[in-house]
Design a protein around this motif. Structure first.
Motif, PDB file in Angstrom:
ATOM      1  N   PHE A 140      20.838  34.573  27.418  1.00 14.52           N
ATOM      2  CA  PHE A 140      20.176  34.608  28.420  1.00 14.52           C
ATOM      3  C   PHE A 140      18.954  33.475  28.314  1.00 14.52           C
ATOM      4  CE2 PHE A 140      22.922  37.686  29.265  1.00 14.52           C
ATOM      5  CZ  PHE A 140      23.166  37.900  30.998  1.00 14.52           C
ATOM      6  N   THR A 141      18.660  32.562  28.298  1.00 14.40           N
ATOM      7  CA  THR A 141      17.871  31.338  28.014  1.00 14.40           C
ATOM      8  C   THR A 141      16.750  31.386  27.926  1.00 14.40           C
ATOM      9  OG1 THR A 141      19.503  29.653  27.777  1.00 14.40           O
ATOM     10  CG2 THR A 141      17.052  28.838  27.134  1.00 14.40           C
ATOM     11  N   GLY A 142      15.349  31.740  27.961  1.00 16.91           N
ATOM     12  CA  GLY A 142      14.875  32.179  28.030  1.00 16.91           C
ATOM     13  C   GLY A 142      13.816  33.678  28.848  1.00 16.91           C
ATOM     14  N   ALA A 143      14.993  34.423  29.001  1.00 16.72           N
ATOM     15  CA  ALA A 143      14.836  35.820  29.319  1.00 16.72           C
ATOM     16  C   ALA A 143      13.977  36.911  28.628  1.00 16.72           C
ATOM     17  CB  ALA A 143      16.053  36.512  30.092  1.00 16.72           C
ATOM     18  N   ARG A 144      13.618  37.246  28.972  1.00 12.43           N
ATOM     19  CA  ARG A 144      12.749  38.461  27.909  1.00 12.43           C
ATOM     20  C   ARG A 144      14.182  39.428  28.226  1.00 12.43           C
ATOM     21  NH1 ARG A 144       7.266  40.030  30.100  1.00 12.43           N
ATOM     22  NH2 ARG A 144       7.716  40.000  31.720  1.00 12.43           N
ATOM     23  N   VAL A 145      14.616  40.049  26.293  1.00 15.41           N
ATOM     24  CA  VAL A 145      15.614  41.261  27.128  1.00 15.41           C
ATOM     25  C   VAL A 145      15.226  42.683  26.310  1.00 15.41           C
ATOM     26  CG1 VAL A 145      17.549  41.545  25.575  1.00 15.41           C
ATOM     27  CG2 VAL A 145      17.561  39.184  26.749  1.00 15.41           C
ATOM     28  N   VAL A 146      15.325  43.556  26.646  1.00 15.16           N
ATOM     29  CA  VAL A 146      15.086  44.847  26.307  1.00 15.16           C
ATOM     30  C   VAL A 146      16.600  45.694  26.033  1.00 15.16           C
ATOM     31  CG1 VAL A 146      14.500  47.422  26.723  1.00 15.16           C
ATOM     32  CG2 VAL A 146      12.360  44.537  27.221  1.00 15.16           C
ATOM     33  N   LYS A 147      16.847  46.291  25.379  1.00 14.94           N
ATOM     34  CA  LYS A 147      18.013  47.188  25.133  1.00 14.94           C
ATOM     35  C   LYS A 147      18.082  48.094  24.792  1.00 14.94           C
ATOM     36  CE  LYS A 147      22.079  47.101  23.325  1.00 14.94           C
ATOM     37  NZ  LYS A 147      23.369  46.679  23.249  1.00 14.94           N
ATOM     38  N   GLY A 148      18.884  48.355  26.015  1.00 15.83           N
ATOM     39  CA  GLY A 148      18.193  49.815  26.881  1.00 15.83           C
ATOM     40  C   GLY A 148      19.610  50.614  27.751  1.00 15.83           C
ATOM     41  N   PHE A 149      19.750  52.127  27.560  1.00 13.16           N
ATOM     42  CA  PHE A 149      20.261  52.891  28.745  1.00 13.16           C
ATOM     43  C   PHE A 149      21.845  52.476  27.735  1.00 13.16           C
ATOM     44  CE2 PHE A 149      16.630  51.907  31.467  1.00 13.16           C
ATOM     45  CZ  PHE A 149      16.238  53.309  32.050  1.00 13.16           C
ATOM     46  N   ASN A 150      21.876  52.067  27.212  1.00  7.22           N
ATOM     47  CA  ASN A 150      23.691  51.579  26.642  1.00  7.22           C
ATOM     48  C   ASN A 150      23.877  53.027  25.989  1.00  7.22           C
ATOM     49  OD1 ASN A 150      21.299  50.587  24.788  1.00  7.22           O
ATOM     50  ND2 ASN A 150      23.551  50.437  23.621  1.00  7.22           N
ATOM     51  N   HIS A 151      23.049  53.718  25.009  1.00  9.38           N
ATOM     52  CA  HIS A 151      23.297  54.976  24.093  1.00  9.38           C
ATOM     53  C   HIS A 151      23.798  55.517  24.731  1.00  9.38           C
ATOM     54  CE1 HIS A 151      19.195  56.697  24.959  1.00  9.38           C
ATOM     55  NE2 HIS A 151      19.740  57.689  24.350  1.00  9.38           N
ATOM     56  N   LEU A 152      23.889  56.409  26.425  1.00 10.64           N
ATOM     57  CA  LEU A 152      24.241  57.459  26.749  1.00 10.64           C
ATOM     58  C   LEU A 152      25.479  56.978  26.967  1.00 10.64           C
ATOM     59  CD1 LEU A 152      21.525  58.440  28.371  1.00 10.64           C
ATOM     60  CD2 LEU A 152      21.459  59.793  26.467  1.00 10.64           C
ATOM     61  N   VAL A 153      26.598  57.881  27.138  1.00 11.71           N
ATOM     62  CA  VAL A 153      27.701  57.607  27.789  1.00 11.71           C
ATOM     63  C   VAL A 153      27.791  57.962  30.201  1.00 11.71           C
ATOM     64  CG1 VAL A 153      29.209  58.177  26.144  1.00 11.71           C
ATOM     65  CG2 VAL A 153      29.075  60.416  27.309  1.00 11.71           C
ATOM     66  N   ALA A 154      29.049  57.494  29.912  1.00  9.10           N
ATOM     67  CA  ALA A 154      28.737  57.555  31.395  1.00  9.10           C
ATOM     68  C   ALA A 154      28.641  58.819  31.894  1.00  9.10           C
ATOM     69  CB  ALA A 154      29.650  56.518  31.938  1.00  9.10           C
ATOM     70  N   ALA A 155      29.198  59.621  31.674  1.00 16.19           N
ATOM     71  CA  ALA A 155      29.290  60.951  32.588  1.00 16.19           C
ATOM     72  C   ALA A 155      27.835  61.772  31.858  1.00 16.19           C
ATOM     73  CB  ALA A 155      29.726  61.843  31.914  1.00 16.19           C
ATOM     74  N   VAL A 156      26.691  61.632  31.201  1.00 19.66           N
ATOM     75  CA  VAL A 156      25.770  61.523  30.715  1.00 19.66           C
ATOM     76  C   VAL A 156      24.102  61.152  31.553  1.00 19.66           C
ATOM     77  CG1 VAL A 156      24.326  62.434  29.240  1.00 19.66           C
ATOM     78  CG2 VAL A 156      26.073  62.836  27.946  1.00 19.66           C
ATOM     79  N   LEU A 157      24.463  59.848  31.598  1.00 21.68           N
ATOM     80  CA  LEU A 157      23.835  59.040  32.336  1.00 21.68           C
ATOM     81  C   LEU A 157      23.652  58.999  34.034  1.00 21.68           C
ATOM     82  CD1 LEU A 157      21.733  56.477  31.703  1.00 21.68           C
ATOM     83  CD2 LEU A 157      23.053  54.851  32.047  1.00 21.68           C
ATOM     84  N   ASP A 158      24.757  59.350  33.820  1.00 21.37           N
ATOM     85  CA  ASP A 158      24.945  60.015  35.183  1.00 21.37           C
ATOM     86  C   ASP A 158      24.421  61.349  35.925  1.00 21.37           C
ATOM     87  OD1 ASP A 158      27.604  61.271  37.143  1.00 21.37           O
ATOM     88  OD2 ASP A 158      27.506  59.191  37.793  1.00 21.37           O
ATOM     89  N   GLN A 159      24.654  62.431  35.089  1.00 28.20           N
ATOM     90  CA  GLN A 159      23.558  63.367  35.294  1.00 28.20           C
ATOM     91  C   GLN A 159      21.615  62.903  35.771  1.00 28.20           C
ATOM     92  OE1 GLN A 159      24.193  66.082  32.293  1.00 28.20           O
ATOM     93  NE2 GLN A 159      25.970  65.552  31.899  1.00 28.20           N
ATOM     94  N   ASP A 160      21.640  64.015  36.329  1.00 26.90           N
ATOM     95  CA  ASP A 160      19.450  63.693  36.836  1.00 26.90           C
ATOM     96  C   ASP A 160      19.382  64.027  35.546  1.00 26.90           C
ATOM     97  OD1 ASP A 160      17.426  64.926  37.098  1.00 26.90           O
ATOM     98  OD2 ASP A 160      18.393  65.993  38.567  1.00 26.90           O
ATOM     99  N   PRO A 161      18.719  63.230  34.617  1.00 24.33           N
ATOM    100  CA  PRO A 161      17.432  63.318  33.680  1.00 24.33           C
ATOM    101  C   PRO A 161      16.587  64.271  33.478  1.00 24.33           C
ATOM    102  CG  PRO A 161      17.014  61.364  35.550  1.00 24.33           C
ATOM    103  CD  PRO A 161      18.066  62.329  35.877  1.00 24.33           C
ATOM    104  N   ALA A 162      16.106  64.934  34.936  1.00 24.53           N
ATOM    105  CA  ALA A 162      15.050  66.524  34.670  1.00 24.53           C
ATOM    106  C   ALA A 162      17.009  66.965  33.214  1.00 24.53           C
ATOM    107  CB  ALA A 162      15.404  67.130  35.631  1.00 24.53           C
ATOM    108  N   ALA A 163      16.468  67.386  32.118  1.00 27.16           N
ATOM    109  CA  ALA A 163      17.569  68.977  31.899  1.00 27.16           C
ATOM    110  C   ALA A 163      16.900  69.820  30.497  1.00 27.16           C
ATOM    111  CB  ALA A 163      18.326  67.686  30.686  1.00 27.16           C
ATOM    112  N   HIS A 164      17.290  70.678  30.048  1.00 30.32           N
ATOM    113  CA  HIS A 164      16.892  72.171  29.828  1.00 30.32           C
ATOM    114  C   HIS A 164      15.473  71.697  29.790  1.00 30.32           C
ATOM    115  CE1 HIS A 164      21.235  72.013  28.589  1.00 30.32           C
ATOM    116  NE2 HIS A 164      21.062  70.033  28.049  1.00 30.32           N
ATOM    117  N   GLY A 165      15.257  71.752  31.505  1.00 29.64           N
ATOM    118  CA  GLY A 165      13.064  71.809  31.097  1.00 29.64           C
ATOM    119  C   GLY A 165      12.629  70.563  30.473  1.00 29.64           C
ATOM    120  N   GLY A 166      13.112  69.605  30.267  1.00 29.22           N
ATOM    121  CA  GLY A 166      12.758  68.028  29.285  1.00 29.22           C
ATOM    122  C   GLY A 166      12.844  66.932  30.448  1.00 29.22           C
ATOM    123  N   ARG A 167      13.198  65.859  29.987  1.00 28.32           N
ATOM    124  CA  ARG A 167      13.333  63.847  29.823  1.00 28.32           C
ATOM    125  C   ARG A 167      14.436  63.884  29.860  1.00 28.32           C
ATOM    126  NH1 ARG A 167       9.244  60.887  31.326  1.00 28.32           N
ATOM    127  NH2 ARG A 167       7.946  61.656  29.876  1.00 28.32           N
TER     128      ARG A 167
END
Length: 199
Positions: free
Chosen positions: A113-140
């Motif tokens: 991706f020539t010229g883009a600023r790249v941020v690696k992120g959101f890839n470490h969670l499986v879809a079934a977890v990423l799919d859920q509300d991020p407010a979890a167990h009293g935290g985020r």
């Protein structure tokens, strides 16, 4: 700042749901005609807008949620990605290390991706977890971010917070990217870790 998600599989839909939960508009696109997935987008929420790929890549921030092997084809959509932030949500699991030239997979994406600023992120969670509300167990729920561009990392960090997650920056692509990548037949220490941050 306009946002788009390229790829509308399980991960792309999970990211779209995060936007929908907060009522933030985001374009979604694949290589298919938008009419073919319009009903799926509508089912997620009214702020999820199906677009043609050529339209979606006009966004300022683009979540790359395609198979790792498909990223070069997306990269060819524009001659230059100058001024855009690419959030690399891909994983190169099953891709031989030699195909990556010994580099973290995010560096391979950044080269495409020539010229883009790249941020690696959101890839470490499986879809079934990423799919859920991020407010979890009293935290985020934690989202790890790695980038060689501090400004881009800060911008995506702010967006991550707006989506309800707790961003944790891991440093550059070579250091942090290795911690959150799946490549070949191995994965980094932080991949697939479902962590919660308490404020």
């Amino acid at each position: 700042m306009s946002c788009a998600i390229i790829g509308f599989g399980n991960i792309g839909k999970a990211v779209a749901k995060a936007f929908a939960r907060e009522g933030i508009e985001v374009s979604v696109a694949t290589t298919r005609d938008p009419e073919s997935f319009a009903s799926e987008a509508a089912a997620i929420g009214p702020t999820i807008i199906p677009r043609k790929l050529a339209e979606a890549v006009e966004a300022d921030i683009i979540f790359l949620a395609v198979r790792f092997e498909a990223h070069p084809d997306v990269a060819k959509t524009l001659p230059s990605w100058q001024g855009k932030i690419i959030v690399d949500v891909t994983n190169a699991y099953g891709v031989p290390d030699e195909d990556l030239g010994g580099q973290p997979s995010a560096r391979v994406v950044a080269r495409a991706f020539t010229g883009a600023r790249v941020v690696k992120g959101f890839n470490h969670l499986v879809a079934a977890v990423l799919d859920q509300d991020p407010a979890a167990h009293g935290g985020r729920r934690v989202v790890f971010l790695a980038s060689d561009d501090d400004g881009a990392a800060a911008e995506i960090g702010k967006l991550t917070e707006n989506l309800g997650f707790a961003p944790i920056k891991l440093g550059g692509l070579s250091e942090g990217g290795l911690l959150v990548q799946a490549r070949g037949n191995s994965w980094g220490h932080l991949i697939f870790k479902d962590l919660v941050k308490f404020d």
